[in-house]
Design an enzyme around this catalytic site. Structure first.
Site, short mmCIF file in Angstrom:
data_model
loop_
_atom_site.label_atom_id
_atom_site.label_comp_id
_atom_site.label_asym_id
_atom_site.label_seq_id
_atom_site.Cartn_x
_atom_site.Cartn_y
_atom_site.Cartn_z
N GLU A 207 33.77 34.57 37.65
CA GLU A 207 34.48 35.78 37.20
C GLU A 207 35.15 36.36 38.44
O GLU A 207 34.49 37.02 39.24
CB GLU A 207 33.48 36.78 36.60
CG GLU A 207 32.79 36.30 35.33
CD GLU A 207 33.66 36.44 34.08
OE1 GLU A 207 34.64 37.21 34.12
OE2 GLU A 207 33.36 35.78 33.08
N CYS A 241 38.04 45.10 38.69
CA CYS A 241 38.71 43.80 38.72
C CYS A 241 39.90 43.73 37.77
O CYS A 241 40.87 43.04 38.04
CB CYS A 241 37.72 42.70 38.40
SG CYS A 241 36.87 42.96 36.84
#
Ligand code: NAD
Length: 453
Positions: A207, A241
């Site tokens: 991720e 993010c």
């Protein structure tokens, strides 16, 4: 670490973690643990990042509760073997797919959402019947210590353990043979993780991050777009993010959008955000200085002030940037938002396509054709139309990147699937034995050809 992994593997092999009852019991225990430590979590997040209670609940703690409840509700269904039909070539067989836990999972997490990103993958791993070692980030130190305390107070380390430390600790962990590695962090470190995992051929989910574009079309509700972009960008001071990294706005609404964003920044964070007790700070001095570096030689439309004492930077909008400016050459990961205007959407698409595949993409507008053009021509992890960030908390949507922004996905059922191996089982009949597969005889060959062609 060798001992810890060996203990966890021994426990996994005992079979205890596999049963439905065990998984449910542990998920309930997990939920009680979060309840018990909720206040401490707010304190740790305040100490590490100056996160407000509202932000801590909506972006970390609340998400954990709802994920556990979702798992408790659906796990029985997900665990069921999936029967598959038999084609003509397999007459007489009964086949199914069964979800089997991998075994010992390593979960390495970053500092920006220290609880959510350490615990959400762990919840998925437990629901899928694994044991877990969590390695939180050393940069969110209060959260890391608390994670250690919470987990060791609740679970035996043979089942769930927290190992604290930085790069060296992670390197030592990666020397061990895990059955699955789940990593959340930067693309640079993601490459190191994948390389280390290859030594044991351990499957990985990565991720990662990247520059997530936001495109604002001309036929847009400017006020609403500005409000949702400002919220998505400056939550956690841009250290998210999937935060909008930069904005491309149609030239017809460029000034209108800038003005509206300024209005919402002041509305959400006041005219003096550096004095706002609920506005998050930058995680450490290095990141703070890196961000100030990105502000050098750029035109600041709004914000730009900072406090060295509190490591806080105002929600900042910069304009007139090009892709040659440092602010456009790396993931910003802070409260700085470059806004560029465009006339031709095709040029925007071509520019984005020349860069690494982003983790998220956001389109604001009501032009269906433009929306489809963007979403079908650009590859990215996931995104929204007329919103930012919201897709991340949808339990029915997989969350993950593509290309440089990552591989694999999780949340809800996708977490269960990520941490399970799909094992295929075929049960053959013993009542008869069709000769067609065996060598010899022209007839067999003819039948095989008919069946397979
Ligand atoms: P990072 O890659 O520096 O660190 C992540 C983890 O890796 C930490 O636990 C750290 O201790 C460890 N680590 C650091 N260097 C290492 C090395 N050389 N070898 C082994 N382990 C090492 O990332 P970060 O600064 O903590 O987090 C920010 C990055 O994470 C951003 O790029 C952001 O986009 C990304 N991120 C992605 C997601 C997502 O869900 N896709 C979520 C949050 C953050």
């Amino acid at each position: 670490m060798k001992e810890l992994v060996a203990k966890q593997r021994g426990y996994f092999l005992s079979g205890e973690t596999r049963t439905y009852d065990f998984r449910i019991e542990q998920l309930k225990k997990f939920k009680s643990m979060i309840k018990k430590y909720e206040k401490d979590m707010y304190r740790a997040l305040k100490a590490d990042l100056n996160k407000s209670r509202h932000e801590s609940f909506t972006t970390e703690i609340g998400i954990l509760y709802s994920e556990i409840d979702f798992m408790l509700k659906h796990l029985k269904d997900w665990m069921k073997d999936e029967e598959v039909p038999a084609p003509l070539t397999h007459k007489g067989t009964k086949s199914y797919i069964t979800y089997e836990p991998y075994g010992v999972v390593l979960n390495i997490s970053p500092w920006n959402y220290p609880f959510q990103l350490s615990l959400l993958p762990a919840i998925g791993a437990i629901a899928a019947g694994n044991t877990v070692v969590i390695k939180p980030s050393e940069l969110a130190i209060h959260s890391s210590h608390l994670l250690h305390q919470m987990i060791s107070d609740t679970f035996s380390e043979t089942f769930v353990a927290v190992v604290e430390g930085g790069k060296e600790t992670t390197e030592q962990l990666l020397e061990q043979k895990f059955d699955y590695i789940f990593f959340t962090g930067s693309t640079r470190v993601g490459k190191i993780i994948m390389e280390k995992a290859s030594k044991h051929l351990t499957p990985v989910t990565l991720e990662l991050g990247g520059k997530s574009p936001t495109i604002v079309d001309r036929d847009v509700n400017v006020g609403l777009a500005a409000k949702r972009i400002v919220w998505g960008k400056y939550t956690n001071a841009g250290q998210t993010c999937i935060a909008p990294d930069y904005v491309y706005v149609h030239e017809k609404v460029y000034m209108k959008l800038l003005k509206a964003m300024k209005k919402y920044i002041q509305h959400f964070y006041s005219k003096r955000p550096l004095k706002n007790e609920d506005y998050a700070r930058i995680i450490n001095k290095n990141h703070f200085e890196r961000l100030l570096g990105l502000l050098e030689n750029v035109k600041i439309y709004h914000g730009g002030n900072y406090s060295k004492e509190t490591l806080t930077i105002e929600p900042t909008i910069v304009t007139d940037v090009t892709w040659d400016d440092p602010v456009m050459q790396e993931e910003i990961f802070g409260p700085i938002l470059p806004v560029m205007s465009y006339r031709d959407l095709d040029e925007v698409i071509a520019t984005i396509q020349q860069h690494e595949r982003p983790l998220a993409l956001y389109y604001f507008g009501n032009n269906k054709k433009n929306e489809e053009k963007l979403f079908h021509s650009i590859s990215f992890g996931g995104g929204c139309v007329n919103d930012t960030l919201y897709h991340v908390a949808h339990p029915h949507l997989p969350f993950g990147g593509v290309g440089a922004s990552g591989m694999g996905a999780y949340h809800g059922k996708f977490s269960f699937e990520t941490f399970s191996h799909r094992k295929s089982v075929l049960r053959q009949t013993t009542f008869y034995d069709l000769p067609v597969r065996y060598p010899g005889g022209k007839l067999n060959e003819a039948v095989a050809k008919t069946l397979l062609k």
